[in-house]
Design an enzyme around this catalytic site. Structure first.
Site, mmCIF file in Angstrom:
data_model
loop_
_atom_site.group_PDB
_atom_site.id
_atom_site.type_symbol
_atom_site.label_atom_id
_atom_site.label_comp_id
_atom_site.label_asym_id
_atom_site.label_seq_id
_atom_site.Cartn_x
_atom_site.Cartn_y
_atom_site.Cartn_z
ATOM 1 N N ASN A 43 0.686 -1.261 0.121
ATOM 2 C CA ASN A 43 0.172 -0.081 0.140
ATOM 3 C C ASN A 43 0.858 1.191 0.185
ATOM 4 O O ASN A 43 0.361 2.315 0.211
ATOM 5 C CB ASN A 43 -0.971 0.096 1.427
ATOM 6 C CG ASN A 43 -1.801 -1.207 1.246
ATOM 7 O OD1 ASN A 43 -2.269 -1.497 0.129
ATOM 8 N ND2 ASN A 43 -2.089 -1.536 2.342
ATOM 9 N N HIS A 131 -15.033 -1.819 3.738
ATOM 10 C CA HIS A 131 -14.038 -2.428 4.206
ATOM 11 C C HIS A 131 -14.523 -3.119 5.576
ATOM 12 O O HIS A 131 -15.474 -2.543 6.426
ATOM 13 C CB HIS A 131 -12.933 -1.409 4.864
ATOM 14 C CG HIS A 131 -11.589 -1.950 5.221
ATOM 15 N ND1 HIS A 131 -11.395 -1.951 6.555
ATOM 16 C CD2 HIS A 131 -10.729 -2.590 4.535
ATOM 17 C CE1 HIS A 131 -10.146 -2.551 6.625
ATOM 18 N NE2 HIS A 131 -9.827 -2.862 5.462
ATOM 19 N N SER A 179 -11.168 -1.061 -2.085
ATOM 20 C CA SER A 179 -10.166 -1.927 -1.743
ATOM 21 C C SER A 179 -9.995 -3.051 -2.694
ATOM 22 O O SER A 179 -8.818 -3.380 -3.146
ATOM 23 C CB SER A 179 -10.031 -2.661 -0.463
ATOM 24 O OG SER A 179 -10.958 -2.099 0.397
ATOM 25 N N ASP A 205 -14.658 6.980 3.558
ATOM 26 C CA ASP A 205 -13.232 6.407 4.076
ATOM 27 C C ASP A 205 -12.393 6.662 2.840
ATOM 28 O O ASP A 205 -12.626 5.900 1.928
ATOM 29 C CB ASP A 205 -13.587 4.856 4.530
ATOM 30 C CG ASP A 205 -12.325 4.147 4.803
ATOM 31 O OD1 ASP A 205 -11.298 4.822 4.581
ATOM 32 O OD2 ASP A 205 -12.267 3.077 5.450
ATOM 33 N N HIS A 208 -7.536 4.668 0.730
ATOM 34 C CA HIS A 208 -6.651 4.095 -0.306
ATOM 35 C C HIS A 208 -6.587 5.445 -1.096
ATOM 36 O O HIS A 208 -5.726 5.472 -2.454
ATOM 37 C CB HIS A 208 -7.459 3.110 -1.340
ATOM 38 C CG HIS A 208 -7.362 2.058 -0.545
ATOM 39 N ND1 HIS A 208 -6.535 1.058 -0.432
ATOM 40 C CD2 HIS A 208 -8.418 1.360 -0.200
ATOM 41 C CE1 HIS A 208 -6.834 -0.139 0.143
ATOM 42 N NE2 HIS A 208 -8.145 0.193 0.441
ATOM 43 N N LYS A 239 -1.044 3.900 4.649
ATOM 44 C CA LYS A 239 -0.991 3.356 2.998
ATOM 45 C C LYS A 239 -0.062 4.430 2.277
ATOM 46 O O LYS A 239 1.284 4.469 2.415
ATOM 47 C CB LYS A 239 -2.370 3.398 2.475
ATOM 48 C CG LYS A 239 -2.958 2.050 3.074
ATOM 49 C CD LYS A 239 -4.239 1.649 2.573
ATOM 50 C CE LYS A 239 -4.765 0.295 3.047
ATOM 51 N NZ LYS A 239 -6.215 0.505 4.248
#
Ligand SMILES: *Cc1c(COP(=O)(O)O)cnc(C)c1O
Length: 385
Positions: A43, A131, A179, A205, A208, A239
């Site tokens: 990540n 997630h 994800s 969220d 990423h 990440k």
């Protein structure tokens, strides 16, 4: 008594046993059984974790600073240190929001925020593919929750039409980059729904996307120009930001309320001040990392095109799935790519829906063009078997 050994054996038989891989790291590479493989599963999207010069620069500076390696306490007792407050101010200012609050990890954030904020008059509505940490947060909250089909905003709207009169407030929860498919939420559409249904709070969220998207690397909400509309924007530092921890940017009232009620914040030792200082050091560099972001986008598009029809078409980010369907085919393709020098891992149900076992490529900005060309050639070979 449950026979755990037997359960594990059955799991192994079905090809679903998880183990912790015995690997070493050498910058962008992973060493496994003596072989050096390019890490395509990390990540470290911007390549900051493997950037030796940044690490050196920080550590030389940090040596002269009074930055402990432990906070020795929850922040609410004696664990608060100036780097925490400084990073929170920096985040709030960068996002142009009233307040920010730090957490020990994204897992802490997502399992703590919803339980702290909801009551019986709250409905949580989440994308089907959010997630695991968000799912755990919804469960822990004790509130009623429903899930809409992945990215199906017309179904979400139906749920809102049906339910909004019955609740005092409703949380709509999504990831910005997902994800497993690497696709992106249409945050603008979600903001429109929020305007249509004024009881809705938006919880996004960006684990990423922080570092990777937006002109200053603030995430997809920056790219889509809607930061002020996201009530709770969660980001993580483990990440692209090559550190550890997480944050939310939100209103001052929500922040103060979380400080009073959020159990993973109240009842856990705060991250080491040194770690927070490293996060701040990298976060300050983010705006100048546009060339890394561009390169990452470029490589990602090329990989997604090569995998069109095999999962690549789903991706709109640096996470690109290569869907093989059956567990066995997936494990074999991953082994083939590993033999060719690429460290990629099979992702199987229940992490992904049944029948969609896949290799999940997550690219990093420091990949060389030649490496990408070699990867594309190997994928071509694997497609033939
Ligand atoms: C990785 C991830 C998390 C967890 O963050 P950690 O800091 O690793 O605990 C939360 N949400 C999403 C979407 C993630 O990908």
């Amino acid at each position: 008594m449950r026979d755990y050994r037997k359960i594990l054996e059955d799991l192994a038989e079905a090809g679903g046993l998880r183990t912790i891989p015995p690997i070493r790291h050498e910058g962008r590479w992973v060493v496994k059984e003596g072989e050096r493989l390019l890490n395509l599963s990390s990540n470290d999207y911007l390549g900051l974790a493997s950037d030796e010069s940044l690490r050196r620069e920080f550590l030389l500076w940090a040596l002269e600073q009074p930055l402990p390696l432990s906070s020795s306490s929850s922040r609410l007792l004696t664990g608060n240190f100036p780097p925490y407050d400084e990073l929170e101010s920096l985040l709030a200012e960068s996002y142009g929001r009233e307040a920010a609050l730090l957490f020990n990890s994204g897992y802490h954030a997502n399992t703590g925020i919803l339980p702290a904020l909801v009551d019986k008059q709250t409905l949580i509505i989440a994308d089907k593919l959010v997630h695991a940490s968000i799912i755990d947060g919804m469960r822990l909250s004790g509130a009623t929750f429903v899930r809409y089909r992945h990215q199906d905003y017309s179904q979400l709207r139906q749920i809102l039409l049906r339910e909004s009169a019955r609740y005092e407030q409703l949380f709509v929860v999504t990831e910005s980059i997902f994800s497993m498919d690497g696709d992106t939420a249409d945050l603008q559409q979600l903001v429109e729904l929020k305007h249509e249904f004024p009881k809705v709070l938006l919880y996004v969220d960006e684990a990423h996307a922080v570092g990777v998207r937006g002109y200053n690397g603030l995430g997809l909400a920056e790219e889509m120009n809607c930061i002020p509309e996201i009530d709770l924007l969660v980001g993580t530092f483990g990440k692209a930001l090559a550190s550890m921890g997480a944050f939310v940017v939100c209103s001052q009232a929500l922040r103060d309320y979380l400080v009073n009620t959020m159990r993973p914040l109240i009842f856990s030792t705060a991250l080491p001040p040194l770690q927070i200082a490293w996060t701040a050091f990298l976060f300050k560099h983010l705006p100048e990392m546009q060339s890394r972001r561009n390169r990452l986008q470029m490589w990602s598009r090329r990989l997604a095109e090569a995998l069109a029809g095999r999962g690549g078409e789903r991706s709109a980010s640096h996470i690109v799935p290569y869907i093989l369907g059956k567990n066995k085919a997936c494990v074999e393709a991953a082994e083939l790519l590993q033999r060719k020098g690429f460290y990629c891992l099979p992702v199987r149900p229940p992490t992904v829906p049944p029948g969609t076992a896949r290799i999940r490529f997550s690219l990093t900005a420091d990949m060389e063009e030649e490496e990408l060309a070699q990867l594309l050639a190997c994928i071509g070979e694997s497609l033939k078997i």
